[in-house]
Design a protein around this motif. Structure first.
Motif, mmCIF file in Angstrom:
data_model
loop_
_atom_site.group_PDB
_atom_site.id
_atom_site.type_symbol
_atom_site.label_atom_id
_atom_site.label_comp_id
_atom_site.label_asym_id
_atom_site.label_seq_id
_atom_site.Cartn_x
_atom_site.Cartn_y
_atom_site.Cartn_z
ATOM 1 N N ILE A 162 -47.674 63.713 -20.202
ATOM 2 C CA ILE A 162 -48.405 64.908 -19.222
ATOM 3 C C ILE A 162 -47.792 65.998 -19.761
ATOM 4 C CG2 ILE A 162 -48.977 65.686 -17.247
ATOM 5 C CD1 ILE A 162 -49.479 62.849 -16.159
ATOM 6 N N LYS A 218 -50.840 45.472 -20.110
ATOM 7 C CA LYS A 218 -49.954 46.497 -20.834
ATOM 8 C C LYS A 218 -48.697 46.035 -20.691
ATOM 9 C CE LYS A 218 -48.941 48.894 -16.662
ATOM 10 N NZ LYS A 218 -48.811 50.356 -15.810
ATOM 11 N N TYR A 247 -52.585 70.813 -21.888
ATOM 12 C CA TYR A 247 -52.563 70.681 -20.332
ATOM 13 C C TYR A 247 -51.613 71.519 -19.573
ATOM 14 C CZ TYR A 247 -52.009 67.986 -15.986
ATOM 15 O OH TYR A 247 -52.175 67.486 -14.504
ATOM 16 N N SER A 288 -50.737 64.388 -11.353
ATOM 17 C CA SER A 288 -51.657 64.018 -12.639
ATOM 18 C C SER A 288 -51.483 62.773 -12.941
ATOM 19 C CB SER A 288 -51.058 64.871 -13.691
ATOM 20 O OG SER A 288 -50.275 65.892 -13.499
ATOM 21 N N VAL A 289 -50.380 61.783 -12.402
ATOM 22 C CA VAL A 289 -50.319 60.462 -12.772
ATOM 23 C C VAL A 289 -51.501 59.670 -12.022
ATOM 24 C CG1 VAL A 289 -48.728 58.449 -13.023
ATOM 25 C CG2 VAL A 289 -47.835 60.864 -13.039
ATOM 26 N N GLU A 343 -55.088 48.246 -12.689
ATOM 27 C CA GLU A 343 -53.795 47.341 -13.440
ATOM 28 C C GLU A 343 -52.502 47.646 -13.170
ATOM 29 O OE1 GLU A 343 -54.415 47.597 -17.711
ATOM 30 O OE2 GLU A 343 -52.497 46.082 -17.946
ATOM 31 N N ASP A 344 -52.382 48.990 -13.185
ATOM 32 C CA ASP A 344 -51.159 49.679 -12.719
ATOM 33 C C ASP A 344 -50.611 49.164 -11.556
ATOM 34 O OD1 ASP A 344 -51.642 50.785 -15.386
ATOM 35 O OD2 ASP A 344 -52.483 52.599 -14.459
ATOM 36 N N ASP A 349 -53.857 48.744 -26.295
ATOM 37 C CA ASP A 349 -53.371 47.566 -25.378
ATOM 38 C C ASP A 349 -51.999 47.917 -24.761
ATOM 39 O OD1 ASP A 349 -55.283 46.341 -26.604
ATOM 40 O OD2 ASP A 349 -54.054 45.177 -27.803
ATOM 41 N N ILE A 350 -51.095 48.749 -25.266
ATOM 42 C CA ILE A 350 -49.682 48.800 -24.752
ATOM 43 C C ILE A 350 -49.674 50.090 -23.646
ATOM 44 C CG2 ILE A 350 -48.819 47.209 -26.456
ATOM 45 C CD1 ILE A 350 -47.259 49.501 -27.225
ATOM 46 N N ILE A 397 -54.582 60.370 -11.635
ATOM 47 C CA ILE A 397 -55.866 60.439 -12.581
ATOM 48 C C ILE A 397 -55.501 59.520 -13.547
ATOM 49 C CG2 ILE A 397 -57.240 61.863 -13.966
ATOM 50 C CD1 ILE A 397 -55.550 64.291 -12.645
ATOM 51 N N LEU A 398 -54.611 59.309 -14.290
ATOM 52 C CA LEU A 398 -54.257 58.228 -15.109
ATOM 53 C C LEU A 398 -54.226 56.748 -14.658
ATOM 54 C CD1 LEU A 398 -51.514 59.481 -17.588
ATOM 55 C CD2 LEU A 398 -53.925 59.235 -17.854
ATOM 56 N N HIS A 434 -46.271 45.764 -23.665
ATOM 57 C CA HIS A 434 -45.494 47.123 -24.294
ATOM 58 C C HIS A 434 -44.268 46.313 -24.794
ATOM 59 C CE1 HIS A 434 -44.412 47.408 -20.047
ATOM 60 N NE2 HIS A 434 -43.085 47.667 -20.546
ATOM 61 N N PHE A 466 -43.140 54.851 -26.374
ATOM 62 C CA PHE A 466 -43.365 53.862 -27.513
ATOM 63 C C PHE A 466 -44.146 54.739 -28.854
ATOM 64 C CE2 PHE A 466 -44.888 51.879 -23.570
ATOM 65 C CZ PHE A 466 -43.546 51.175 -23.413
ATOM 66 N N THR A 492 -54.855 53.262 -13.119
ATOM 67 C CA THR A 492 -55.819 52.290 -13.207
ATOM 68 C C THR A 492 -55.604 50.899 -12.084
ATOM 69 O OG1 THR A 492 -55.103 51.045 -14.804
ATOM 70 C CG2 THR A 492 -56.667 52.675 -15.631
ATOM 71 N N ARG A 523 -45.074 57.530 -7.682
ATOM 72 C CA ARG A 523 -45.503 58.360 -8.810
ATOM 73 C C ARG A 523 -47.063 58.183 -9.060
ATOM 74 N NH1 ARG A 523 -43.635 61.066 -13.478
ATOM 75 N NH2 ARG A 523 -44.564 60.688 -15.233
ATOM 76 N N ARG A 524 -47.586 56.911 -8.851
ATOM 77 C CA ARG A 524 -48.879 56.560 -9.273
ATOM 78 C C ARG A 524 -49.755 57.508 -8.311
ATOM 79 N NH1 ARG A 524 -49.695 55.227 -13.686
ATOM 80 N NH2 ARG A 524 -48.556 53.578 -14.519
#
Lengths: 415, 243
Positions: free
Chosen positions: A31, B227, A37, B143-144, B151-152, A22-23, B146-147, B230, A105, B149, B138-139
Motif C-alpha cells: 500500500i 495463502k 495510491y 486501507s488494509v 480467508e484472512d 495463490d500466496i 479494503i484488501l 506463502h 515475497f 477477505t 490492522r485488518r
C-alpha cells in the motif's frame, strides 16, 4: 461478457503470476509503495487490490448469471464501476515495481499489469495510442531502406554542426559495418549529440543505429510484438558484426536489452555485449578513455533513479560516479536507489493523452521528494522520466531544471 | 468417549496429515505445470548465481529484512509472530521426541529442563499471541480493510484459537496431565494408540486439549489451499524475481 479477457488472461498466468494469485497474504506492505495510491487513496491503486480485481474477473465468464453452483464466487457483474476500477488498475500503473520491492515475497504487480493489459486489449479496451506507436515501431523495419537516406542526411547535418562547435574531427557513422559499438538512439537529436561527443572523446569505433530503442509494445503487454520490434535491432547488430550493443538513456528499452534479449534472440546476439550508455560512459571514465573537468557544475543537483534503470536493471552506481566526477553538489533523494519513488510517467503513460491528469496526480510523491532535496537540477537517465519531470516541473511550478546524466558528462568533457 | 471424540482423536489426525503433505505436494506440482518465465525478471539488488539467490531468499525468510527496510511496524508484528510460531513448533516437537542430547550437553536434569521449557514456552506464546491482535487490528484499519477477505480473518481466528487453548493448558492449568498428552501424541506417530487425554484412567485435561487438537487439524487441512502456502511459494517467487 469479458470472455476474451478471461480466456486470454488465463493463458497468460505464468508461474510467477500463479504464485501471486495463490500466496499474496494481503499484508498491505505494498500500500505504501504505490505513488498513485499515495496521491489518490483510491483502492484500485493498491497493488494487491489490482491482483484481487483481476483474480475476481478471472473466476467466471458471465458475471450476471448467478448460479447456485458458483455461489461462492463474486457475482456482482462487470458493471461500470468495476470497469472503471479495472481501467485504473491497469492503466494508472507505471509498472515501476516499487511494490515488488516492498512485498515480502517480491510479488510482481508489473508483470500482472502487463498480462492484464494485453488481455483487456482483446476486449477492445486499453490505450490505442500506445498500441499504435508500438505497431509503428514494428513496421518501421520494413520501410527502413526508404527512410535511410533522409536519416543519414539529417545525421550529417548534426555532424557538420558538431564539427564546428565541438571538435573538427568528430564523425557520426551510420550503419557502419564492423564497428565495435552499435548505439541505438531515441527520436530526436538530443539523444545523439552527447553520445557523439563522448564517443569522439573516447576514440570509440562506433556507429549509429537506423532504429530507435523505444518499444511501446512492451507497455501493451504484447510480448510477441515487443520481440518483433526489438528483432530489427538484434538483426542489425548481427549484420554489422558489432561487439557491443549500447542502449540510450531510456528506461524500458534498457530493461528489454538487459533482461529480455538473451531469451528473445539467444543465438543471434551471442557474443554481443548488451549495455546501457550510462554504464558505457562510466567505464570510459574508469578506464581513462574520457576525461572530464571536475567541478564543472556547482549547482545543487540530485539524481533521480529511473525505475527501469535502478531497481529493474541494477544501474545504481554508474550514474552517481559520473555525476560526482563533474559536479560538486550532488544530493540524494530520500528514499533513493531501489526504494526511489517512481516519477509517475512510465509504463506508456506519457504516450496516452487521456492519462495526463492521472500522471500529474501520481507524480505528487516525486514532487515532494524533489522539494525536500533542495536541488535546483534534477538529473536522470530516462527519457520517460525527463518528460514526466518536465511536466511536473511546470504543473507544480517547481522551478527546477531537468537534465540528462550524459548531457552533463558531454558538457564537461576535456578533449 | 463419544464417537466424535474418537474420530477426532484417531482418524482425522491421519487425514489431516495426509491432506497437508499431499496438498502441498499437489500445489507445488500445479505450480510446476504453469509455464515459467524465460526472461529475467531481474529485481535489484540481485544476488549472484542460483545459490546466492536461494541463500538470500532463505535469509529474507528468516529475518524479513526486505520488509524491515520499508515497514518497521508491520515487520515487528509479522516477524515476531512468525518467530513465536517457529519456537512453538520447535517446542511441540518435544511431544514426540525429547531433545535428550541437548539436555545432556547442557548438563540439565529434569528440573532444569522443565523450568526452561516453561519459561521458553511462555516467551514463545507471548511472542506469538500478542502480534496476532495487532495483525487482526490492522485488518480493520484504513486501507488494509479494503484488501481483507474472509480467508484472512479465518486464519487469524484459527491461529488465535490455537494460541488461547494452548496457553490455557500451559499456563492456567498446571494440574493437567501433560504426560498423558505426550503419550497420546507419541502413540499417534508410532501407530500404537494410547488413550485420549482426559479419558480412561488419564488425568483431566478439560475440553481445551480437544479444541486445541481439532483446530490444529483444521489448520493443517486448510494450509495447502490457502495463502499459507506463502511459506513455500514465497521462496520460489523470490528466486524467480531476483533472476
Amino acid at each position: 461478457m469479458l470472455e476474451k479477457f478471461t480466456k486470454t488472461i488465463r493463458g497468460r498466468i505464468s508461474r510467477p503470476l500463479q504464485y501471486y494469485q495463490d500466496i499474496c497474504v494481503r499484508c498491505g506492505a505494498c500500500i505504501d509503495a504505490c505513488h498513485f495510491y499515495a496521491a489518490s487513496n483510491d483502492p484500485a491503486h493498491i497493488p494487491a487490490y489490482r491482483m484481487a480485481l483481476v483474480k475476481k474477473l478471472m473466476q467466471g465468464g458471465d458475471f450476471r448469471k448467478t448460479n447456485l453452483r458458483n455461489w461462492w464466487k463474486d457475482n456482482t457483474g462487470f458493471d461500470a464501476p468495476t470497469a472503471e476500477q479495472l481501467r485504473k488498475a491497469l492503466w494508472e500503473c507505471t509498472g515501476c515495481r516499487r511494490c515488488a520491492v516492498f512485498c515480502p515475497f517480491n510479488l510482481d504487480t508489473g508483470l500482472l499489469v502487463s498480462a492484464a493489459r494485453y488481455a483487456s486489449y482483446q476486449e477492445g479496451f486499453g490505450s490505442e495510442m500506445v498500441a499504435e506507436i508500438g505497431n509503428a515501431e514494428i513496421s518501421k523495419g520494413e520501410i527502413i531502406d526508404m527512410i535511410k537516406e533522409f536519416y543519414v542526411e539529417q545525421t550529417k547535418e548534426i555532424e557538420t554542426r558538431l564539427q564546428q562547435e565541438f571538435a573538427p574531427g568528430l564523425t557520426i557513422p551510420v550503419d557502419k559495418e564492423g564497428a565495435r559499438v552499435l548505439y541505438v538512439p531515441l527520436v530526436g537529436e538530443h539523444a545523439v549529440i552527447p553520445l557523439a561527443k563522448i564517443f569522439h572523446a573516447a576514440k570509440e569505433d562506433w556507429t549509429l543505429s537506423l532504429f530507435t530503442a523505444t518499444n511501446h509494445s512492451f507497455f501493451t503487454g504484447d510480448m510477441a510484438k515487443a520481440k518483433q520490434a526489438a528483432n530489427w535491432i538484434a538483426q542489425e547488430a548481427k549484420r554489422l558484426g558489432v561487439k557491443v550493443l549500447a542502449y540510450p538513456e531510456c528506461g524500458h528499452a534498457t530493461r528489454t536489452v538487459l533482461s529480455y534479449f538473451e531469451d528473445w534472440f539467444d543465438g543471434d546476439i551471442a557474443g554481443i555485449e548488451r549495455i546501457n550508455v550510462v554504464q558505457l560512459a562510466a567505464r570510459y571514465l574508469a578506464e581513462g578513455r574520457i576525461k572530464v573537468k571536475p567541478g564543472t557544475f556547482t549547482t545543487p543537483m540530485t539524481y533521480h533513479d529511473p525505475c527501469n534503470l535502478g531497481r529493474n536493471s541494477g544501474i545504481f552506481d554508474e550514474p552517481r560516479t559520473l555525476l560526482n566526477s563533474v559536479a560538486t553538489d550532488l544530493r540524494e533523494l530520500s528514499p533513493n536507489r531501489e526504494l526511489n519513488w517512481c516519477c509517475g510517467g512510465g509504463g506508456g503513460l506519457i504516450a496516452e493523452p487521456s492519462l495526463q491528469q492521472a500522471r500529474m496526480e501520481g507524480g505528487k510523491p516525486k514532487v515532494e521528494q524533489i522539494k525536500k532535496s533542495g536541488a535546483q537540477w534534477v538529473v536522470t537517465a530516462c527519457e520517460n522520466c525527463k518528460t514526466q519531470l518536465d511536466d511536473l516541473n511546470q504543473h507544480y511550478s517547481l522551478g527546477v531544471e531537468i537534465k540528462g546524466v550524459l548531457d552533463l558528462v558531454a558538457d564537461a568533457l576535456v578533449l | 468417549m463419544s464417537t466424535l471424540e474418537y474420530i477426532l482423536a484417531y482418524i482425522t489426525p491421519y487425514l489431516a496429515m495426509a491432506v497437508l503433505l499431499g496438498g502441498v505436494a499437489y500445489q507445488v506440482y500445479r505450480w510446476r505445470q504453469k509455464k515459467p518465465t524465460t526472461v529475467h525478471l531481474s529485481l535489484f539488488p540481485r544476488p549472484q548465481g542460483k545459490l546466492g539467490r536461494l541463500i538470500d531468499a532463505l535469509i529474507d525468510m528468516f529475518t524479513l529484512k526486505g520488509l524491515f527496510k520499508v515497514n518497521k511496524l508491520l515487520w515487528v508484528g509479522g516477524f515476531i509472530m512468525h518467530v513465536g510460531l517457529l519456537l512453538l513448533i520447535l517446542g511441540h516437537i518435544r511431544t514426540v521426541i525429547d531433545f535428550t542430547i541437548l539436555w545432556k550437553w547442557l548438563n540439565w536434569g529434569p528440573e532444569e529442563t522443565h523450568t526452561f521449557s516453561a519459561v521458553a514456552g511462555l516467551i514463545a506464546a507471548v511472542l506469538f499471541t500478542i502480534p496476532l491482535f495487532y495483525l487482526l487490528g490492522r485488518r480493520w484499519s484504513g486501507s488494509v480493510k479494503i484488501l481483507s477477505t474472509p480467508e484472512d480473518f479465518l486464519i487469524l481466528f484459527l491461529l488465535m484459537g490455537i494460541a488461547f487453548t494452548g496457553s490455557h493448558m500451559r499456563f492456567l492449568r498446571p494440574d493437567l496431565d501433560q504426560e498423558a498428552m505426550r503419550q497420546f501424541m507419541q502413540g499417534l506417530y508410532t501407530f500404537s494408540w494410547k488413550p485420549f487425554p482426559g479419558t480412561e484412567g488419564t488425568g483431566s485435561t478439560g475440553p481445551a486439549f480437544l479444541w486445541h487438537f481439532t483446530m490444529v487439524q483444521l489448520l493443517m487441512i486448510y494450509f495447502p489451499f490457502s495463502k499459507l502456502m506463502h511459506t513455500i511459494g514465497g521462496i520460489f517467487n523470490k528466486m524467480v524475481m531476483r533472476s
